[in-house]
Write a protein that holds these residues in place. Sequence first.
Motif, mmCIF file in Angstrom:
data_model
loop_
_atom_site.group_PDB
_atom_site.id
_atom_site.type_symbol
_atom_site.label_atom_id
_atom_site.label_comp_id
_atom_site.label_asym_id
_atom_site.label_seq_id
_atom_site.Cartn_x
_atom_site.Cartn_y
_atom_site.Cartn_z
ATOM 1 N N PRO A 86 -73.464 23.184 19.223
ATOM 2 C CA PRO A 86 -73.731 24.574 19.601
ATOM 3 C C PRO A 86 -74.761 24.727 20.708
ATOM 4 C CG PRO A 86 -74.628 24.087 17.431
ATOM 5 C CD PRO A 86 -73.768 22.927 17.808
ATOM 6 N N VAL A 87 -75.713 23.810 20.790
ATOM 7 C CA VAL A 87 -76.735 23.904 21.837
ATOM 8 C C VAL A 87 -76.111 23.629 23.200
ATOM 9 C CG1 VAL A 87 -78.886 22.931 22.727
ATOM 10 C CG2 VAL A 87 -78.611 23.314 20.263
ATOM 11 N N GLN A 88 -75.308 22.568 23.276
ATOM 12 C CA GLN A 88 -74.652 22.244 24.540
ATOM 13 C C GLN A 88 -73.645 23.333 24.910
ATOM 14 O OE1 GLN A 88 -72.983 18.321 24.646
ATOM 15 N NE2 GLN A 88 -72.497 18.421 26.835
ATOM 16 N N TYR A 89 -72.962 23.858 23.896
ATOM 17 C CA TYR A 89 -72.034 24.966 24.147
ATOM 18 C C TYR A 89 -72.760 26.142 24.796
ATOM 19 C CZ TYR A 89 -69.626 29.328 23.326
ATOM 20 O OH TYR A 89 -69.084 30.559 23.513
ATOM 21 N N SER A 90 -73.905 26.535 24.229
ATOM 22 C CA SER A 90 -74.638 27.695 24.746
ATOM 23 C C SER A 90 -75.044 27.488 26.198
ATOM 24 C CB SER A 90 -75.876 27.966 23.877
ATOM 25 O OG SER A 90 -75.478 28.364 22.582
ATOM 26 N N ALA A 91 -75.473 26.259 26.529
ATOM 27 C CA ALA A 91 -75.872 25.969 27.910
ATOM 28 C C ALA A 91 -74.680 26.070 28.858
ATOM 29 C CB ALA A 91 -76.499 24.578 27.992
ATOM 30 N N LEU A 92 -73.545 25.516 28.470
ATOM 31 C CA LEU A 92 -72.356 25.559 29.322
ATOM 32 C C LEU A 92 -71.819 26.982 29.439
ATOM 33 C CD1 LEU A 92 -70.531 22.374 28.025
ATOM 34 C CD2 LEU A 92 -71.517 22.679 30.308
ATOM 35 N N ASP A 129 -63.848 23.864 31.008
ATOM 36 C CA ASP A 129 -63.224 22.604 30.592
ATOM 37 C C ASP A 129 -64.206 21.737 29.811
ATOM 38 O OD1 ASP A 129 -60.829 23.291 31.775
ATOM 39 O OD2 ASP A 129 -61.188 22.141 33.616
ATOM 40 N N GLN A 130 -65.475 21.768 30.205
ATOM 41 C CA GLN A 130 -66.489 21.006 29.467
ATOM 42 C C GLN A 130 -66.674 21.573 28.060
ATOM 43 O OE1 GLN A 130 -70.146 19.764 31.736
ATOM 44 N NE2 GLN A 130 -69.140 20.848 33.412
ATOM 45 N N ILE A 131 -66.565 22.901 27.929
ATOM 46 C CA ILE A 131 -66.640 23.504 26.596
ATOM 47 C C ILE A 131 -65.455 23.035 25.752
ATOM 48 C CG2 ILE A 131 -66.552 25.658 25.293
ATOM 49 C CD1 ILE A 131 -68.015 27.015 27.626
ATOM 50 N N ILE A 132 -64.268 23.016 26.343
ATOM 51 C CA ILE A 132 -63.078 22.551 25.627
ATOM 52 C C ILE A 132 -63.273 21.125 25.132
ATOM 53 C CG2 ILE A 132 -60.629 21.956 25.901
ATOM 54 C CD1 ILE A 132 -60.447 24.335 27.882
ATOM 55 N N ALA A 133 -63.881 20.283 25.967
ATOM 56 C CA ALA A 133 -64.117 18.885 25.587
ATOM 57 C C ALA A 133 -65.083 18.749 24.416
ATOM 58 C CB ALA A 133 -64.644 18.103 26.796
ATOM 59 N N LEU A 134 -65.903 19.777 24.191
ATOM 60 C CA LEU A 134 -66.870 19.748 23.088
ATOM 61 C C LEU A 134 -66.253 20.099 21.738
ATOM 62 C CD1 LEU A 134 -69.999 21.749 24.359
ATOM 63 C CD2 LEU A 134 -69.901 19.305 23.907
ATOM 64 N N LEU A 135 -65.083 20.723 21.750
ATOM 65 C CA LEU A 135 -64.578 21.372 20.546
ATOM 66 C C LEU A 135 -64.334 20.421 19.380
ATOM 67 C CD1 LEU A 135 -62.166 23.990 22.152
ATOM 68 C CD2 LEU A 135 -64.469 24.363 21.228
ATOM 69 N N ASP A 174 -65.999 17.682 18.703
ATOM 70 C CA ASP A 174 -67.292 17.196 18.193
ATOM 71 C C ASP A 174 -68.333 18.223 18.614
ATOM 72 O OD1 ASP A 174 -69.297 15.675 17.073
ATOM 73 O OD2 ASP A 174 -69.421 14.257 18.752
ATOM 74 N N PHE A 175 -68.308 19.380 17.948
ATOM 75 C CA PHE A 175 -68.963 20.579 18.466
ATOM 76 C C PHE A 175 -70.478 20.494 18.410
ATOM 77 C CE2 PHE A 175 -70.197 25.137 18.226
ATOM 78 C CZ PHE A 175 -69.752 25.487 19.493
ATOM 79 N N LEU A 224 -77.570 32.248 14.201
ATOM 80 C CA LEU A 224 -76.845 32.983 15.244
ATOM 81 C C LEU A 224 -76.082 32.054 16.195
ATOM 82 C CD1 LEU A 224 -79.565 35.665 16.023
ATOM 83 C CD2 LEU A 224 -77.467 35.967 14.686
ATOM 84 N N ASN A 225 -76.039 30.765 15.884
ATOM 85 C CA ASN A 225 -75.281 29.838 16.708
ATOM 86 C C ASN A 225 -73.789 30.145 16.648
ATOM 87 O OD1 ASN A 225 -77.427 28.320 17.632
ATOM 88 N ND2 ASN A 225 -77.260 26.759 16.053
ATOM 89 N N VAL A 226 -73.124 29.937 17.762
ATOM 90 C CA VAL A 226 -71.666 30.052 17.794
ATOM 91 C C VAL A 226 -71.075 28.846 17.055
ATOM 92 C CG1 VAL A 226 -69.669 29.885 19.322
ATOM 93 C CG2 VAL A 226 -71.568 31.382 19.913
ATOM 94 N N ASP A 227 -70.033 29.089 16.246
ATOM 95 C CA ASP A 227 -69.374 27.972 15.570
ATOM 96 C C ASP A 227 -68.122 27.557 16.339
ATOM 97 O OD1 ASP A 227 -67.417 29.852 14.972
ATOM 98 O OD2 ASP A 227 -68.035 30.078 12.880
#
Length: 231
Positions: free
Chosen positions: A131-137, A120-126, A128-129, A173-176
Amino acid sequence: MATSTTPAGNRPRSKADRAYEYIKEQIDAGKFEPHDRVLAGPLAATLGMSGVPIREAIQRLAAEGILSIEHNVGARVAVFDGQAYRDGMEALAVMDGVATALAAGQISTADLKRAEAYNDQIIALLDDFDPVQYSALNAEFHATLYSKCPNARILELVRHEWQKFANLRDPALNVDEVRARATVVEHQKILELIRTEASSAEIEQAARHHVLASLQARTEVQSQLLNTESV
């Protein structure tokens, strides 16, 4: 007086533990960049200890894939080239798939809720993306599942592979955002398979294909492992 201990256990922190933590913190903070040499002498002087625990820490970091040891050069901050990255992601896909499948029977309702909260936290990032916070979550989501793996050796291996990628700082190599949106759907599928007590083969395949889909999104290379039912 309480004795300082390592996070992983109850033994007192050694000088090598302190050196390991310091070097890793410097790498995480960007004080050592990819390809930079990591020299025992200056580190020993900074930390006020001999070179022996420094070298022990360097060997430990090399075993984790954070440093590389080069003949006649010494330790450098590791860098994944294209083939090494693909090899590592395929190894991660296999290990994470197997570990998650084995863990499924040990995962509690609370564990599933915790994993869902990370998703859910990843969804909340979408919108205002980051990538660093995404990778950690994303790493926390997967760790919540595979950490219940009852096979100690497989658990050690999957943690080792995830640790390698936790220290990868290559913007290419970051996720978009597009891949991240697909990821949350795949996460939900994995959670549903575990929740409904699907077969180990189904869970393993879903988890493995999830990692391989990220590999394909980042490199445009389709792994041959996508064509296999299970490993």
